[in-house]
Design a protein around this motif. Sequence first.
Motif, PDB file in Angstrom:
ATOM      1  N   UNK A  25      -9.977 -18.679  35.709  1.00 38.36           N
ATOM      2  CA  UNK A  25     -10.703 -17.411  35.803  1.00 38.36           C
ATOM      3  C   UNK A  25     -10.484 -16.772  37.177  1.00 38.36           C
ATOM      4  N   UNK A  26     -10.491 -17.597  38.201  1.00 34.99           N
ATOM      5  CA  UNK A  26     -10.254 -17.084  39.553  1.00 34.99           C
ATOM      6  C   UNK A  26      -8.868 -16.435  39.628  1.00 34.99           C
ATOM      7  N   UNK A  27      -7.863 -17.128  39.090  1.00 33.46           N
ATOM      8  CA  UNK A  27      -6.498 -16.590  39.100  1.00 33.46           C
ATOM      9  C   UNK A  27      -6.426 -15.283  38.318  1.00 33.46           C
ATOM     10  N   UNK A  28      -7.081 -15.247  37.161  1.00 35.49           N
ATOM     11  CA  UNK A  28      -7.067 -14.042  36.323  1.00 35.49           C
ATOM     12  C   UNK A  28      -7.672 -12.852  37.061  1.00 35.49           C
ATOM     13  N   UNK A  29      -8.838 -13.063  37.671  1.00 36.93           N
ATOM     14  CA  UNK A  29      -9.552 -11.972  38.347  1.00 36.93           C
ATOM     15  C   UNK A  29      -8.811 -11.530  39.608  1.00 36.93           C
ATOM     16  N   UNK A  30      -8.381 -12.484  40.422  1.00 36.32           N
ATOM     17  CA  UNK A  30      -7.755 -12.155  41.708  1.00 36.32           C
ATOM     18  C   UNK A  30      -6.428 -11.426  41.510  1.00 36.32           C
ATOM     19  N   UNK A  31      -5.520 -12.016  40.740  1.00 35.74           N
ATOM     20  CA  UNK A  31      -4.182 -11.428  40.587  1.00 35.74           C
ATOM     21  C   UNK A  31      -4.261 -10.110  39.821  1.00 35.74           C
ATOM     22  N   UNK A  32      -5.063 -10.069  38.753  1.00 33.22           N
ATOM     23  CA  UNK A  32      -5.197  -8.824  37.992  1.00 33.22           C
ATOM     24  C   UNK A  32      -5.844  -7.738  38.844  1.00 33.22           C
ATOM     25  N   UNK A  33      -6.874  -8.110  39.603  1.00 35.28           N
ATOM     26  CA  UNK A  33      -7.578  -7.148  40.446  1.00 35.28           C
ATOM     27  C   UNK A  33      -6.675  -6.545  41.513  1.00 35.28           C
ATOM     28  N   UNK A  34      -5.891  -7.396  42.170  1.00 34.15           N
ATOM     29  CA  UNK A  34      -4.978  -6.919  43.211  1.00 34.15           C
ATOM     30  C   UNK A  34      -3.912  -6.007  42.612  1.00 34.15           C
ATOM     31  N   UNK A  35      -3.326  -6.439  41.475  1.00 41.66           N
ATOM     32  CA  UNK A  35      -2.262  -5.656  40.834  1.00 41.66           C
ATOM     33  C   UNK A  35      -2.767  -4.281  40.415  1.00 41.66           C
ATOM     34  N   UNK A  36      -4.000  -4.232  39.889  1.00 40.82           N
ATOM     35  CA  UNK A  36      -4.560  -2.955  39.427  1.00 40.82           C
ATOM     36  C   UNK A  36      -4.961  -2.071  40.606  1.00 40.82           C
ATOM     37  N   UNK A  37      -5.585  -2.692  41.610  1.00 37.69           N
ATOM     38  CA  UNK A  37      -6.064  -1.927  42.767  1.00 37.69           C
ATOM     39  C   UNK A  37      -4.913  -1.317  43.565  1.00 37.69           C
ATOM     40  N   UNK A  38      -3.812  -2.024  43.677  1.00 34.89           N
ATOM     41  CA  UNK A  38      -2.675  -1.537  44.446  1.00 34.89           C
ATOM     42  C   UNK A  38      -1.731  -0.662  43.615  1.00 34.89           C
ATOM     43  N   UNK A  39      -2.076  -0.505  42.343  1.00 31.79           N
ATOM     44  CA  UNK A  39      -1.280   0.372  41.492  1.00 31.79           C
ATOM     45  C   UNK A  39       0.123  -0.125  41.222  1.00 31.79           C
ATOM     46  N   UNK A  40       0.291  -1.433  41.135  1.00 29.14           N
ATOM     47  CA  UNK A  40       1.608  -1.996  40.861  1.00 29.14           C
ATOM     48  C   UNK A  40       2.084  -1.589  39.460  1.00 29.14           C
ATOM     49  N   UNK A  41       3.352  -1.443  39.316  1.00 27.55           N
ATOM     50  CA  UNK A  41       3.950  -1.059  38.029  1.00 27.55           C
ATOM     51  C   UNK A  41       4.260  -2.326  37.237  1.00 27.55           C
ATOM     52  N   UNK A  42       3.235  -2.886  36.633  1.00 28.18           N
ATOM     53  CA  UNK A  42       3.388  -4.134  35.896  1.00 28.18           C
ATOM     54  C   UNK A  42       3.214  -3.891  34.389  1.00 28.18           C
TER      55      UNK A  42
END
Length: 620
Positions: free
Chosen positions: A259-276
């Motif tokens: 859950x930590x991995x899901x929240x942290x990596x998803x949160x960073x990717x979304x917040x920084x606007x990465x093209x994933x």
Amino acid sequence: MTSFFKHFKADILGGITAGIVALPLALAFGVSSGLGASAGLYGAIFIGFFASLFGGTNTQISGPTAPMTAVSMVVIAGIIAVNNGNIEKAIPTILTVFLLAGLMQIGLGLLGFGKYIKYIPYPVVSGFMTAIGVIILVTQLMPALGYYPNEDDDLIEKYTLKAEQSLLSKMIEEEAKDGVLVIDDFERTITYGRALSDADVQKETRVLIKSASSGVLGALKTLPRAFKNIDLLELGMALVTIFIVFGFKRITTKIPSALVALVVVSGVAYALGWDYRPIAKIPAGLPIPNISIFTEFRLTSVTPYIFTALTLALLGAIDSLLTSIVADNMTKTKHQPNKELVGQGIGNSVAAVFGGLPGAGATIRTVVNINAGGKTRLSGMIAGLLLLIVLLAIGPIASKIPAAVLAGILITVGIGVMDYKGLKAIPILPKDTKIGPIKFSSEVVIMLVVLILSSLWNLVYAVGVGLVLASLFFMKRIGDLSIENSDVKNLKEESWPDEQGFPELLKEEVFIKHIKGPLFFGNTSDFQVLSKQIPETATTVIIRLELTPYIDQSGLYTMEDILINLKKRGVTVLLVGIAKQPKYMMERIGLVPQLIPANHIFETFQDCLSWIKLNVKDNK
């Protein structure tokens, strides 16, 4: 009702904790199955709630698991392929197979089959679980690398011609069924070729590519192209996810690392606007029953998958009851296996109606529930309700989760699900089986056969082959032991303690056969030599059956043949210590009293000896 809420606070804490652990896994299993994250979430909700409500293990948490998802992947891919890649058209059949599996589990529970699950051999389970890990690992490498074959232009170009040929072949077959020999009409064939739309060709191309790259073999063939087309962003997110899942456990186990991995990596990717690449959209609102299961039901479309449904049912039963044993050991309680199967069946049936993946009792989630304080079935129901709340509250947000993150989580699941205990035992297990000059460990052979066939061929058939192999090796081993322990011997070579006082003058006239262990098809050949070993001087044969608890049909008819041959030679046969089952079998086919009269059957050897002293004379 009072006892149901007796541990209310503890159950709330356990259920919430288990639900949090289940969330990322449910999403990941859904995506990997091919039906989308929502299917995994729906399965976790309905199986978790109803299996707890109706099941027989108080603290069990149920939902989609790695083994059930791996088999489901095969089912889903196969049915979609049969329907020419049309998922919407395939959905009714897929869910009907899942529903059938749930109903079969209910039937297994009602018929009392829960107590027989323990007879599944460990090597079969070990090989299967390791294969599950291999399948998950290999098939998740491509999404972890950010490579999707359906989006590879070079691959699409390569398969476009094959797609056109495939569509033309299907058209010709359809016309041939209607009695039109299109294959002889060149102009008409050309007309059909021109009639193929780009959309049809593209769709068929995607189907062919997906079929060619699916499974372990397909993924291995496609991986070289994947390594040439790595998306560094997707790969980076997957690697960070894996690192957090394994690394965070070293800091604390109170918070689920997945859950930590899901929240942290998803949160960073979304917040920084990465093209994933995000996962498929999760429908908002309450789950809706998929009535197409009933309105579009076709028996002919489901019949080929009956055995597959049974495999899902049995696999779910094994998975659940093994988890129940773990729960028993932790809570010092005793689960009800048949009731648990009924509960799992109800959960899987309801999940299928709502479009969810099938599942089973989940060991890790159950352990988390118990450690967090869960005491009763209420904890599992709360875990299911929590996931429903998550679905309603953040369903659209969850749709923004990167696919690479779930691939990373699944890779850690694949690593964790392998049976390392069984793998480590390969070099040290004794070579207990010999066929000709070759000696080998039957346990290792079974495990490796199931592992290889499951990984490279078919999970369903691999388990069947493993069970057959295990049965054959077991029967050979028992047969060898029976042969070793039941040699034909007369009194001059070796005698049992109660035979020590046997009259010396009668030892030439009396021949004794000791049978140790069951007399069955595996050792009848040894027993058949009895009539050939009896000395010409013997007028009486004593067959001692005190250590023979069971005779099967093969053993029974072998016994009959020997008795008939001995009777023709004028030899009297006496039976000593015959058990209930062998005696019943002999009476059923007439061996007793037609060939062996009642006064020739004795409970003890001393009774038999008394008869011999009165009726057998020294012929010297």
